[in-house]
Motif scaffolding. Structure first.
Motif, short mmCIF file in Angstrom:
data_model
loop_
_atom_site.label_atom_id
_atom_site.label_comp_id
_atom_site.label_asym_id
_atom_site.label_seq_id
_atom_site.Cartn_x
_atom_site.Cartn_y
_atom_site.Cartn_z
N PRO A 178 22.61 7.16 11.62
CA PRO A 178 23.76 6.59 10.90
C PRO A 178 23.43 6.34 9.44
CG PRO A 178 22.76 4.95 12.35
CD PRO A 178 22.07 6.25 12.61
N ASP A 179 24.45 6.55 8.59
CA ASP A 179 24.32 6.21 7.17
C ASP A 179 24.50 4.72 7.00
OD1 ASP A 179 24.08 8.88 6.46
OD2 ASP A 179 26.22 9.12 6.07
N GLY A 180 24.13 4.20 5.83
CA GLY A 180 24.37 2.80 5.53
C GLY A 180 23.52 1.89 6.39
N CYS A 181 24.16 0.87 6.95
CA CYS A 181 23.44 -0.04 7.83
C CYS A 181 24.29 -0.34 9.06
CB CYS A 181 23.01 -1.32 7.11
SG CYS A 181 24.30 -2.52 6.83
N VAL A 182 23.67 -0.98 10.03
CA VAL A 182 24.31 -1.27 11.30
C VAL A 182 24.31 -2.78 11.50
CG1 VAL A 182 24.25 -0.88 13.79
CG2 VAL A 182 23.44 0.92 12.23
N LEU A 183 25.48 -3.32 11.80
CA LEU A 183 25.65 -4.73 12.14
C LEU A 183 25.90 -4.75 13.64
CD1 LEU A 183 25.82 -7.60 11.05
CD2 LEU A 183 28.23 -7.19 10.54
N ALA A 207 15.24 3.03 17.20
CA ALA A 207 13.85 3.06 16.76
C ALA A 207 13.12 4.27 17.33
CB ALA A 207 13.15 1.77 17.16
N SER A 208 13.37 4.59 18.59
CA SER A 208 12.68 5.74 19.19
C SER A 208 13.16 7.05 18.59
CB SER A 208 12.87 5.74 20.71
OG SER A 208 14.21 6.06 21.05
N GLY A 209 14.35 7.04 17.98
CA GLY A 209 14.87 8.24 17.33
C GLY A 209 14.49 8.32 15.87
N GLY A 210 13.59 7.46 15.41
CA GLY A 210 13.17 7.49 14.01
C GLY A 210 14.16 6.81 13.08
N MET A 211 14.72 5.71 13.52
CA MET A 211 15.73 4.97 12.77
C MET A 211 15.38 4.84 11.30
SD MET A 211 16.87 1.01 13.45
CE MET A 211 15.18 0.47 13.59
N THR A 212 16.35 5.17 10.45
CA THR A 212 16.19 4.96 9.02
C THR A 212 17.20 3.96 8.50
OG1 THR A 212 17.63 6.85 8.55
CG2 THR A 212 15.24 7.26 8.62
N ALA A 213 18.32 3.79 9.19
CA ALA A 213 19.34 2.83 8.77
C ALA A 213 18.89 1.42 9.12
CB ALA A 213 20.67 3.13 9.46
N PRO A 214 19.01 0.48 8.19
CA PRO A 214 18.66 -0.89 8.53
C PRO A 214 19.65 -1.47 9.55
CG PRO A 214 19.48 -0.76 6.28
CD PRO A 214 19.43 0.62 6.81
N ALA A 247 16.24 -5.24 10.55
CA ALA A 247 16.05 -5.70 9.17
C ALA A 247 16.27 -7.20 9.04
CB ALA A 247 17.00 -4.96 8.24
N ASP A 248 17.13 -7.75 9.92
CA ASP A 248 17.39 -9.19 9.87
C ASP A 248 18.06 -9.60 11.17
OD1 ASP A 248 17.68 -11.86 8.95
OD2 ASP A 248 18.07 -11.15 6.93
N PHE A 249 18.15 -10.91 11.37
CA PHE A 249 18.73 -11.53 12.56
C PHE A 249 19.59 -12.67 12.05
CE2 PHE A 249 18.54 -14.72 15.95
CZ PHE A 249 18.69 -13.96 17.10
N ILE A 250 20.87 -12.66 12.41
CA ILE A 250 21.80 -13.67 11.90
C ILE A 250 22.59 -14.25 13.08
CG2 ILE A 250 23.55 -11.94 11.31
CD1 ILE A 250 24.20 -13.69 8.83
N GLU A 251 22.73 -15.58 13.09
CA GLU A 251 23.43 -16.24 14.19
C GLU A 251 24.88 -16.51 13.83
OE1 GLU A 251 21.28 -19.22 16.60
OE2 GLU A 251 19.74 -19.04 15.03
N ARG A 263 26.71 -15.52 3.21
CA ARG A 263 25.36 -15.29 3.75
C ARG A 263 25.26 -13.88 4.34
NH1 ARG A 263 22.30 -16.48 8.73
NH2 ARG A 263 20.14 -16.17 8.12
N LEU A 264 26.27 -13.48 5.13
CA LEU A 264 26.25 -12.15 5.71
C LEU A 264 26.28 -11.08 4.62
CD1 LEU A 264 26.30 -10.20 8.11
CD2 LEU A 264 28.80 -10.36 8.05
N LEU A 265 27.13 -11.25 3.62
CA LEU A 265 27.21 -10.26 2.54
C LEU A 265 25.88 -10.16 1.79
CD1 LEU A 265 30.81 -10.91 1.21
CD2 LEU A 265 29.99 -8.92 2.53
N ALA A 266 25.22 -11.28 1.58
CA ALA A 266 23.92 -11.27 0.91
C ALA A 266 22.88 -10.51 1.74
CB ALA A 266 23.44 -12.70 0.63
N VAL A 267 22.89 -10.71 3.05
CA VAL A 267 21.96 -10.00 3.92
C VAL A 267 22.25 -8.50 3.87
CG1 VAL A 267 21.28 -9.62 6.34
CG2 VAL A 267 21.49 -11.95 5.45
N ILE A 268 23.52 -8.12 3.96
CA ILE A 268 23.89 -6.70 3.92
C ILE A 268 23.45 -6.08 2.60
CG2 ILE A 268 25.85 -5.10 3.81
CD1 ILE A 268 27.23 -6.93 5.92
N GLU A 269 23.76 -6.75 1.50
CA GLU A 269 23.36 -6.22 0.19
C GLU A 269 21.84 -6.06 0.10
OE1 GLU A 269 25.20 -4.93 -2.15
OE2 GLU A 269 27.14 -5.52 -1.36
N ARG A 270 21.11 -7.04 0.62
CA ARG A 270 19.65 -6.97 0.55
C ARG A 270 19.09 -5.80 1.35
NH1 ARG A 270 16.09 -8.51 4.06
NH2 ARG A 270 17.47 -9.96 5.15
N VAL A 271 19.59 -5.60 2.57
CA VAL A 271 19.01 -4.54 3.41
C VAL A 271 19.46 -3.15 2.99
CG1 VAL A 271 18.77 -6.11 5.38
CG2 VAL A 271 20.73 -4.55 5.29
#
Length: 128
Positions: free
Chosen positions: A47-52, A70-77, A99-103, A110-118
């Motif tokens: 997948p492009d981008g990131c995964v929530l 991960a077993s497929g060589g994950m590159t997307a955070p 890349a991160d864990f959010i409750e 906070r979520l947007l900051a995490v997404i931007e960071r990863v």
């Protein structure tokens, strides 16, 4: 799809809708999936981008999806989100490559900051 793209995987329709609205308001494109199977089918290539990714879903859970990526060589955070988290869960998903864990519930900023960071490419992050 580009680097400012988020795949939302959550079995809760209101959560998916609110996350898509939030991301849209931040000029981030997204696609929502109601099951991990639908996400995995749609993103057979990396997948492009990131995964929530929600950790607690019927059928395949988020940890299993993370292991498959991960077993497929994950590159997307991958950002794991949960309403029932604990330190043990956080440690496991981070060890598996999340890349991160959010409750839930989490603050929108906070979520947007995490997404931007990863989503910052490693070369750019190193230059900071």
């Amino acid at each position: 799809m580009g680097s400012r793209f988020v795949h939302i995987v959550d079995d809760d329709q209101p959560v998916r809708d609110s996350l898509r609205w939030l991301l849209s308001s931040a000029d981030i494109d997204s696609q929502a999936y109601d099951t991990p199977e639908a996400f995995l089918e749609a993103t057979r290539a990396q997948p492009d981008g990131c995964v929530l990714l929600d950790i607690c879903m019927p059928g395949i859970d988020g940890v299993t999806v993370l292991k498959r990526l991960a077993s497929g060589g994950m590159t997307a955070p991958v950002i794991i989100m949960t309403g029932h988290g604990n330190q043990s869960d956080a440690d496991e998903v981070l060890r598996l490559g999340a890349a991160d864990f959010i409750e839930k519930p989490f603050a929108a900023d906070r979520l947007l900051a995490v997404i931007e960071r990863v989503m910052v490419p490693p070369a750019q992050a190193d230059a900071r």
